[in-house]
Design a protein around this motif. Structure first.
Motif, mmCIF file in Angstrom:
data_model
loop_
_atom_site.group_PDB
_atom_site.id
_atom_site.type_symbol
_atom_site.label_atom_id
_atom_site.label_comp_id
_atom_site.label_asym_id
_atom_site.label_seq_id
_atom_site.Cartn_x
_atom_site.Cartn_y
_atom_site.Cartn_z
ATOM 1 N N LEU A 1 4.206 7.127 3.182
ATOM 2 C CA LEU A 1 3.968 5.899 3.656
ATOM 3 C C LEU A 1 3.823 4.989 3.318
ATOM 4 O O LEU A 1 3.205 4.573 2.374
ATOM 5 C CB LEU A 1 3.689 5.447 4.877
ATOM 6 C CG LEU A 1 4.355 6.867 6.858
ATOM 7 C CD1 LEU A 1 2.993 5.956 7.575
ATOM 8 C CD2 LEU A 1 5.457 5.764 6.947
ATOM 9 N N ILE A 2 4.911 3.931 3.043
ATOM 10 C CA ILE A 2 4.872 2.578 2.072
ATOM 11 C C ILE A 2 4.495 1.620 3.167
ATOM 12 O O ILE A 2 5.634 1.606 3.849
ATOM 13 C CB ILE A 2 6.124 2.603 0.857
ATOM 14 C CG1 ILE A 2 6.062 3.813 0.159
ATOM 15 C CG2 ILE A 2 5.917 1.781 0.073
ATOM 16 C CD1 ILE A 2 6.831 3.717 -0.904
ATOM 17 N N THR A 3 3.834 0.783 2.690
ATOM 18 C CA THR A 3 3.847 -0.759 3.981
ATOM 19 C C THR A 3 3.164 -1.422 3.026
ATOM 20 O O THR A 3 2.490 -2.012 2.073
ATOM 21 C CB THR A 3 2.380 -0.527 4.864
ATOM 22 O OG1 THR A 3 2.403 1.171 5.162
ATOM 23 C CG2 THR A 3 2.044 -1.188 5.380
ATOM 24 N N LEU A 4 4.531 -2.543 3.590
ATOM 25 C CA LEU A 4 3.946 -3.665 2.860
ATOM 26 C C LEU A 4 4.089 -5.086 3.813
ATOM 27 O O LEU A 4 4.818 -4.637 5.551
ATOM 28 C CB LEU A 4 5.156 -4.237 2.207
ATOM 29 C CG LEU A 4 5.970 -5.805 1.784
ATOM 30 C CD1 LEU A 4 5.502 -5.687 0.741
ATOM 31 C CD2 LEU A 4 7.664 -6.217 0.914
ATOM 32 N N THR A 5 2.730 -5.668 3.902
ATOM 33 C CA THR A 5 2.294 -7.114 4.321
ATOM 34 C C THR A 5 2.330 -7.914 3.827
ATOM 35 O O THR A 5 1.855 -8.635 3.271
ATOM 36 C CB THR A 5 1.054 -6.521 5.678
ATOM 37 O OG1 THR A 5 0.931 -5.312 5.511
ATOM 38 C CG2 THR A 5 0.527 -7.925 6.323
ATOM 39 N N SER B 1 8.572 5.052 4.702
ATOM 40 C CA SER B 1 9.312 6.976 4.282
ATOM 41 C C SER B 1 9.442 6.164 2.629
ATOM 42 O O SER B 1 9.848 5.738 2.642
ATOM 43 C CB SER B 1 9.957 7.589 5.017
ATOM 44 O OG SER B 1 10.764 7.623 5.060
ATOM 45 N N ASP C 1 0.465 5.470 1.189
ATOM 46 C CA ASP C 1 -0.919 6.449 1.072
ATOM 47 C C ASP C 1 0.478 7.863 0.402
ATOM 48 O O ASP C 1 1.048 8.490 0.960
ATOM 49 C CB ASP C 1 -0.787 6.058 2.568
ATOM 50 C CG ASP C 1 -1.994 7.293 3.379
ATOM 51 O OD1 ASP C 1 -2.025 8.016 2.218
ATOM 52 O OD2 ASP C 1 -1.892 7.090 4.465
ATOM 53 N N SER D 1 4.931 -6.761 9.083
ATOM 54 C CA SER D 1 4.706 -5.842 8.344
ATOM 55 C C SER D 1 5.379 -4.303 8.471
ATOM 56 O O SER D 1 6.152 -4.722 9.939
ATOM 57 C CB SER D 1 3.035 -5.414 8.745
ATOM 58 O OG SER D 1 2.615 -4.490 8.092
ATOM 59 N N VAL D 2 5.598 -4.066 7.233
ATOM 60 C CA VAL D 2 6.929 -3.183 7.877
ATOM 61 C C VAL D 2 6.261 -1.709 6.463
ATOM 62 O O VAL D 2 5.594 -1.697 5.327
ATOM 63 C CB VAL D 2 8.092 -3.658 6.319
ATOM 64 C CG1 VAL D 2 9.363 -2.718 6.474
ATOM 65 C CG2 VAL D 2 8.800 -4.452 7.000
ATOM 66 N N SER D 3 6.675 -0.667 7.712
ATOM 67 C CA SER D 3 6.010 0.434 7.131
ATOM 68 C C SER D 3 7.475 1.272 6.375
ATOM 69 O O SER D 3 8.060 1.609 7.670
ATOM 70 C CB SER D 3 5.426 1.801 8.020
ATOM 71 O OG SER D 3 4.060 0.960 8.200
ATOM 72 N N GLU E 1 0.758 -1.088 0.053
ATOM 73 C CA GLU E 1 0.071 0.236 0.459
ATOM 74 C C GLU E 1 0.884 1.067 0.347
ATOM 75 O O GLU E 1 2.011 1.229 1.281
ATOM 76 C CB GLU E 1 -1.048 0.092 1.026
ATOM 77 C CG GLU E 1 -1.450 -1.210 0.923
ATOM 78 C CD GLU E 1 -3.003 -1.411 3.003
ATOM 79 O OE1 GLU E 1 -2.510 -0.416 3.528
ATOM 80 O OE2 GLU E 1 -3.337 -1.754 2.727
#
Length: 65
Positions: A19-23, A36, A14, A32-34, A12
């Motif tokens: 933020l870039i989130t990889l789950t 910048s 945003d 899960s990693v968020s 995802e």
């Protein structure tokens, strides 16, 4: 927000917060990693470098066979 979901993983972005989130494997064993945008860019550059090095090594080894 942009999102890509494949089976049990998601990616995802945003655009508002940056933020870039990889789950991976959400559920009991979720990772899960968020990151910048800057951190994600650095990670992509590092992965790109190592993927290229591995490809060169594979081609080098294949030329000896």
């Amino acid at each position: 927000m942009d999102a890509l979901k494949v089976e049990k993983s998601s990616f995802e972005v945003d655009h508002q917060s940056g933020l870039i989130t990889l789950t991976l494997n959400p559920g009991d064993d979720a990772v899960s990693v968020s990151l910048s945008v800057v951190q994600a860019s650095q990670l992509v550059a590092l992965l790109h470098k190592h993927i290229n090095e591995a490809a060169v090594e594979k081609l080098r080894l294949a030329s000896y066979q």
